[in-house]
Design a protein around this motif. Structure first.
Motif, short mmCIF file in Angstrom:
data_model
loop_
_atom_site.label_atom_id
_atom_site.label_comp_id
_atom_site.label_asym_id
_atom_site.label_seq_id
_atom_site.Cartn_x
_atom_site.Cartn_y
_atom_site.Cartn_z
N VAL A 46 4.24 15.73 7.23
CA VAL A 46 5.01 14.52 7.20
C VAL A 46 6.22 13.84 6.89
O VAL A 46 7.06 14.78 6.11
N VAL A 47 6.52 12.29 7.42
CA VAL A 47 7.98 12.36 6.91
C VAL A 47 8.08 11.19 7.11
O VAL A 47 8.86 10.28 6.54
N GLY A 48 6.84 10.18 6.88
CA GLY A 48 6.47 9.37 6.64
C GLY A 48 4.69 8.28 6.45
O GLY A 48 4.42 9.86 7.05
N PHE A 49 4.85 7.56 5.80
CA PHE A 49 3.49 6.89 5.71
C PHE A 49 3.81 5.69 5.94
O PHE A 49 5.00 4.73 5.26
N THR A 50 2.31 4.46 5.98
CA THR A 50 2.04 3.55 5.76
C THR A 50 1.22 2.87 4.66
O THR A 50 0.11 3.73 5.65
N GLU A 51 1.21 1.80 4.81
CA GLU A 51 -0.36 1.37 4.29
C GLU A 51 -0.66 0.26 4.23
O GLU A 51 -0.25 -0.62 5.14
N GLN A 52 -2.54 0.48 4.95
CA GLN A 52 -3.21 -0.28 5.67
C GLN A 52 -4.25 -0.76 4.98
O GLN A 52 -4.51 -0.15 4.32
N ARG A 53 -4.29 -2.23 4.66
CA ARG A 53 -5.25 -2.86 4.04
C ARG A 53 -5.63 -3.24 5.07
O ARG A 53 -5.60 -4.14 5.21
N ALA A 54 -7.55 -3.43 4.48
CA ALA A 54 -9.02 -3.73 4.60
C ALA A 54 -8.18 -5.71 4.50
O ALA A 54 -8.84 -6.56 5.25
N ASP A 55 -7.82 -6.13 3.43
CA ASP A 55 -7.50 -7.76 3.40
C ASP A 55 -6.99 -8.23 4.37
O ASP A 55 -6.41 -9.43 4.43
N GLU A 56 -5.79 -7.98 5.40
CA GLU A 56 -5.38 -7.92 6.46
C GLU A 56 -6.02 -8.02 7.76
O GLU A 56 -7.19 -8.58 7.80
#
Length: 96
Positions: A46-56
């Motif tokens: 893993v070189v990075g991550f992004t957060e995905q939110r259900a309220d978006e």
């Protein structure tokens, strides 16, 4: 100038492929995780991550891990292995 049937077919196929790849790159900015991976990812990949939110704009909460092989992997933010990788990255950021 006269083109043979094979040349016309080749040009048409090339045009379709270019249009497909262009539309995929435009759509990728709006893609959402629909389900989580069933396997774990080694932290070293893993070189990075992004957060995905259900309220978006998306239906589920997810962590999208970006790997060295340029893959995007959707993971359940409630899983322990996901929390460990995220903690590891937050520690690296604190050191910077």
């Amino acid at each position: 100038m006269f083109c043979s049937g094979k040349s016309v077919l080749f040009l048409a196929l090339a045009w379709v492929l270019l249009a497909h790849f262009y539309s995929q790159s435009e759509a990728s900015n709006f893609d959402c995780c629909l389900r989580y991976t069933r396997s774990t990812i080694p932290p070293r990949a893993v070189v990075g991550f992004t957060e995905q939110r259900a309220d978006e704009a998306c239906d589920i909460n997810a962590i999208i891990f970006h790997t060295k092989r340029k893959l995007s992997v959707c993971a359940d933010p409630k899983k322990d292995w996901v929390k460990r990788i995220m903690h590891r990255f937050s520690q690296k950021l604190k050191k910077m």
